[in-house]
Write a protein that holds these residues in place. Structure first.
Motif, PDB file in Angstrom:
ATOM      1  N   ALA A 153       4.231   3.198  -5.326  1.00 38.39           N
ATOM      2  CA  ALA A 153       3.324   2.095  -5.642  1.00 38.39           C
ATOM      3  C   ALA A 153       4.008   1.046  -6.508  1.00 38.39           C
ATOM      4  O   ALA A 153       3.844  -0.164  -6.283  1.00 38.39           O
ATOM      5  N   GLU A 154       4.789   1.469  -7.501  1.00 39.29           N
ATOM      6  CA  GLU A 154       5.473   0.509  -8.382  1.00 39.29           C
ATOM      7  C   GLU A 154       6.527  -0.295  -7.633  1.00 39.29           C
ATOM      8  O   GLU A 154       6.736  -1.474  -7.905  1.00 39.29           O
ATOM      9  N   ILE A 155       7.218   0.350  -6.685  1.00 42.30           N
ATOM     10  CA  ILE A 155       8.258  -0.359  -5.929  1.00 42.30           C
ATOM     11  C   ILE A 155       7.637  -1.280  -4.893  1.00 42.30           C
ATOM     12  O   ILE A 155       8.114  -2.402  -4.661  1.00 42.30           O
ATOM     13  N   ALA A 156       6.558  -0.830  -4.254  1.00 40.38           N
ATOM     14  CA  ALA A 156       5.927  -1.642  -3.205  1.00 40.38           C
ATOM     15  C   ALA A 156       5.261  -2.887  -3.774  1.00 40.38           C
ATOM     16  O   ALA A 156       5.331  -3.969  -3.176  1.00 40.38           O
ATOM     17  N   GLU A 157       4.619  -2.766  -4.938  1.00 34.14           N
ATOM     18  CA  GLU A 157       3.913  -3.900  -5.545  1.00 34.14           C
ATOM     19  C   GLU A 157       4.248  -3.955  -7.032  1.00 34.14           C
ATOM     20  O   GLU A 157       3.477  -3.469  -7.866  1.00 34.14           O
ATOM     21  N   PRO A 158       5.399  -4.544  -7.373  1.00 31.60           N
ATOM     22  CA  PRO A 158       5.786  -4.622  -8.793  1.00 31.60           C
ATOM     23  C   PRO A 158       4.745  -5.376  -9.609  1.00 31.60           C
ATOM     24  O   PRO A 158       4.198  -6.395  -9.172  1.00 31.60           O
TER      25      PRO A 158
END
Length: 310
Positions: A153-158
């Protein structure tokens, strides 16, 4: 002292890397060997990992594949698909195509093996197979699944704070991968490091050595810590850790010294004393035997680490 946490801290170097990759079939990528460890997590779709030697392995949604020694391998959507390119730094995040979509979370860690003359880091990693496959199973390894979801989730939508969150989550992911593997091994057998964690005598010795690497340990000292005879400790330690107790003491001292050289500005004499050497010359000789470099040269080399491909 937490044995697993201390072991990971001693061998972790550099900064981990990761990324999300979208592949539309047909596709195939060759992943060259890296100077560290790599991982793949299938978030959507499926694929195959094809080792240079050995049988292909099918990976499905939620499966985790960990390469503790950065082994080279191919990833393909189908065993019929050709491998078209090598995966390199700067690899396109998406490969378009007419077929099924696969989403992969891939990353790499540096694990302090690249300067070791004997190509080793810590025995708990050295004993692992080239490919650690952790299939997604209902109810198994919930902490690992949670770390994967958070990282993806953090990588997909910083968002604000992602630059701090991603490295921390990568560190957690490594810990949970190893913990999950050792848990699975403990279910099947009591040898190896899964057995070391479960054996009270061996675990007590490991905690003592980790806590006091500078102490002039003897076999009688260690058997007193373990609360068993010297012969019993020698047998159980070798069966789980993979080497005699005093050999592990030396290995832990060198790992600790390497960590101090990487992470502190302490002089060589101070480093030597912290790992049990009263003579800087004797320390330098032992360190060079393990790492192939004098301590000062090792420190300078670690200031300019190589890039680890994702």
């Amino acid at each position: 002292m937490d044995i697993l946490s201390e072991a990971i801290a001693a061998i972790r170097t550099g900064s981990p890397t990761s990324g999300l990759f979208i592949r539309h079939a047909p596709w195939g990528r060759r992943y060259p060997i890296v100077p560290g460890a790599g991982f793949h997590v299938v978030l959507q779709g499926s694929c195959w990992v094809v080792p240079p030697n050995g049988e292909p392995m099918a990976l499905g949604v939620g499966d985790v594949l960990f390469m503790p020694r950065g082994a080279d391998h191919d990833l393909v959507d189908s065993l019929d698909s050709p491998v078209t390119e090598r995966a390199l730094p700067g690899e396109p995040r998406e490969i378009v195509g007419p077929g099924v979509r696969t989403v992969l979370l891939c990353g790499a860690y540096e694990l302090g093996r690249r300067h070791s003359v004997v190509g080793r880091s810590h025995p708990l990693l050295d004993e692992l197979p080239e490919f650690v496959h952790l299939p997604a199973r209902p109810g198994r390894h919930p902490a690992l699944r949670g770390a994967v979801d958070l990282l993806a989730a953090e990588i997909a939508e910083p968002r604000p704070g992602s630059d701090a969150a991603v490295p921390a989550l990568l560190e957690m992911l490594l810990l949970f991968i190893l913990r999950s593997w050792f848990d699975e091994q403990a279910d099947a057998r009591s040898t190896g490091w899964a057995g070391a964690f479960a054996d009270p005598a061996v675990a007590a010795v490991l905690r003592a050595v980790h806590a006091q690497p500078a102490r002039a340990w003897t076999v009688p000292d260690l058997s007193d810590v373990a609360g068993v005879s010297r012969a019993t400790l020698a047998r159980r330690f070798a069966a789980t850790v993979g080497e005699p107790p005093l050999a592990y003491v030396t290995r832990w001292r060198m790992l600790t010294a390497a960590r101090l050289l990487r992470e502190t500005d302490s002089g060589l004499g101070a480093v030597a004393r912290r790992v049990g050497y009263t003579s800087e010359f004797a320390f330098a000789k032992a360190f060079k035997r393990e790492y192939g470099l004098a301590p000062g040269r090792y420190r300078r080399a670690e200031d300019n680490p190589p890039l680890v491909a994702v």
